[in-house]
Design a protein around this motif. Structure first.
Motif, short mmCIF file in Angstrom:
data_model
loop_
_atom_site.label_atom_id
_atom_site.label_comp_id
_atom_site.label_asym_id
_atom_site.label_seq_id
_atom_site.Cartn_x
_atom_site.Cartn_y
_atom_site.Cartn_z
N MET A 88 0.84 -1.22 0.00
CA MET A 88 0.00 0.00 0.00
C MET A 88 0.86 1.25 0.00
N LEU A 89 1.99 1.21 0.71
CA LEU A 89 2.90 2.36 0.72
C LEU A 89 3.33 2.70 -0.69
N LEU A 92 0.32 3.83 -2.94
CA LEU A 92 -0.02 5.24 -2.70
C LEU A 92 0.93 6.15 -3.48
N LEU A 131 -7.30 -1.94 6.29
CA LEU A 131 -8.22 -1.34 7.26
C LEU A 131 -9.01 -2.41 8.01
N GLN A 134 -6.86 -3.99 10.54
CA GLN A 134 -6.51 -3.04 11.59
C GLN A 134 -7.66 -2.85 12.58
N VAL A 207 11.28 -5.71 7.97
CA VAL A 207 11.12 -4.92 9.20
C VAL A 207 9.66 -4.95 9.67
N GLN A 211 8.17 -6.75 13.09
CA GLN A 211 7.43 -6.00 14.10
C GLN A 211 6.08 -6.68 14.35
N ARG B 7 -2.48 5.16 14.63
CA ARG B 7 -2.96 4.23 13.62
C ARG B 7 -4.24 4.75 12.96
N CYS B 11 -4.76 5.62 9.04
CA CYS B 11 -5.84 5.02 8.25
C CYS B 11 -6.70 6.11 7.60
N VAL B 14 -4.87 7.51 4.66
CA VAL B 14 -4.89 6.59 3.51
C VAL B 14 -6.21 6.73 2.77
N VAL B 15 -7.31 6.76 3.51
CA VAL B 15 -8.62 6.87 2.88
C VAL B 15 -8.75 8.21 2.16
N PHE B 59 6.16 6.01 6.92
CA PHE B 59 6.08 4.58 7.20
C PHE B 59 7.05 4.18 8.29
N ILE B 63 6.32 2.50 11.99
CA ILE B 63 6.98 1.31 12.53
C ILE B 63 7.60 1.63 13.89
N ARG B 66 4.95 1.77 16.54
CA ARG B 66 4.51 0.42 16.90
C ARG B 66 5.54 -0.25 17.80
N ARG B 69 5.18 0.95 21.30
CA ARG B 69 4.04 0.29 21.92
C ARG B 69 4.40 -1.13 22.32
#
Lengths: 243, 89
Positions: A88-89, A92, A131, A134, A207, A211, B7, B11, B14-15, B59, B63, B66, B69
């Protein structure tokens, strides 16, 4: 196999950085400026490799999802999610760089050309997968539904590849095939750029996968710890009852 | 902003990006704009490469968030292990 993939993260990252620096240098100091589109043509050296990297990510997602449906495994699920996110990265970026190039090449940023439309649909499909995963948590049912979605979404990739041949449209073919109408210096630059993007994809995928896998292992450890806690509590109560 | 907020923001972005071509350029807004204003090829090329850099950095930031977290959850796991297993000693 997974240990080998984990150990490859650092070498892949270093190789990707070196390749990207080399590709940037070739784009701006070696490849000639194209006669018709001028300097805007240099978007080609990142737009097409980004599309290939996006396809790679989505194919990894769908492949891992297919294998997951046959043999469920947390590692495969993590690989599918990582593949979709990295894909997706790059997708986009394709949807950003394409219109920027289109302004110069076609005089308009967007058109509902077959290949562009199919690429937009691809972004919607895998964006929906990302999505969905997620927002619905990490239980077995969500994993299975997500895996089915990813396998179905893969059907759009060959549609994009053959859209121009079968349905025509504005999007050129020769640049996608990477060599038909390019000068030797441009071809060499394009090849190095393609290699750089594939290495970049591989490094980012490893990576992201590591994760995801680490987060899964923490969740699994929490569940096991609560099971142990429950058993210890039960043992304590039983021992206390016999005294 | 915590990890969940980050997050959700990503999202949403992105949308939003996905919707942009369909809403604006399908209505020919960019066509009219390109006819009224001449955009240099250098600006387009620079914008394209900067967009690539921005996406990659975003990106990597995601990472990193995350991983922060995960480290916090690992610390919580360690504390829970001390509670559960430490009581047996």
């Amino acid at each position: 196999m997974w240990r080998a993939i984990e150990r490859s993260a650092l070498p892949l990252s270093i190789a990707a950085i070196i390749a990207c620096v080399g590709a940037i240098g070739m784009v701006f100091f070696y490849a000639p400026v194209e006669a018709t589109m001028g300097i805007a043509q240099k978007i080609f050296y990142v737009h097409v490799p980004a599309a290939m990297a996006a396809y790679a990510g989505f194919v990894v997602c769908s492949g891992a999802s297919l294998v997951y449906l046959l043999r469920p495994s947390s590692s495969l699920d993590a690989a599918a999610r990582a593949g979709a996110e990295v894909g997706m990265l790059f997708c986009l970026y394709v949807m950003i760089s394409g219109p920027l190039w289109g302004i110069k090449a076609w005089g308009r940023a967007w058109t509902w050309d077959p290949q562009l439309t199919a690429t937009f649909v691809l972004m919607m499909l895998y964006g929906g997968y990302v999505l969905f995963r997620q927002l619905t948590g990490d239980d077995a049912r969500s994993r299975r539904i997500g895996a089915v979605l990813a396998v179905i979404a893969c059907a759009d990739i060959p549609l994009i590849h053959y859209a121009v041949r079968n349905w025509g449209g504005l999007h050129p073919v020769v640049e996608r095939e990477g060599g038909g109408g390019l000068a030797p210096a441009m071809k060499a630059t394009f090849s190095v750029s393609m290699l750089a993007f594939l290495l970049l994809f591989a490094a980012l995928f490893v990576v992201a996968w590591m994760q995801r896998r680490f987060a899964q292992q923490i969740d699994e450890a929490f569940v096991e710890l609560e099971d142990v806690s429950y058993e210890l509590e039960a043992a304590r109560e039983a021992a206390g009852g016999t005294v | 902003m915590n990890g969940a907020g980050i997050r959700r923001a990503v999202c949403g972005a992105v949308v939003a990006w996905a919707s942009l071509p369909a809403v604006v350029w399908a209505q020919g807004g960019a066509t009219k704009a390109s006819q009224e204003v001449s955009v240099t090829g250098g600006s387009l090329m620079l914008g394209s490469y900067l967009a690539l850099l921005a996406l990659l950095l975003a990106f990597l930031a995601l990472i990193a968030a995350r991983q922060r977290r995960d480290r916090a959850e690992l610390a919580a796991l360690s504390r829970r292990m001390d509670d559960v297993l430490g009581g047996e000693q």
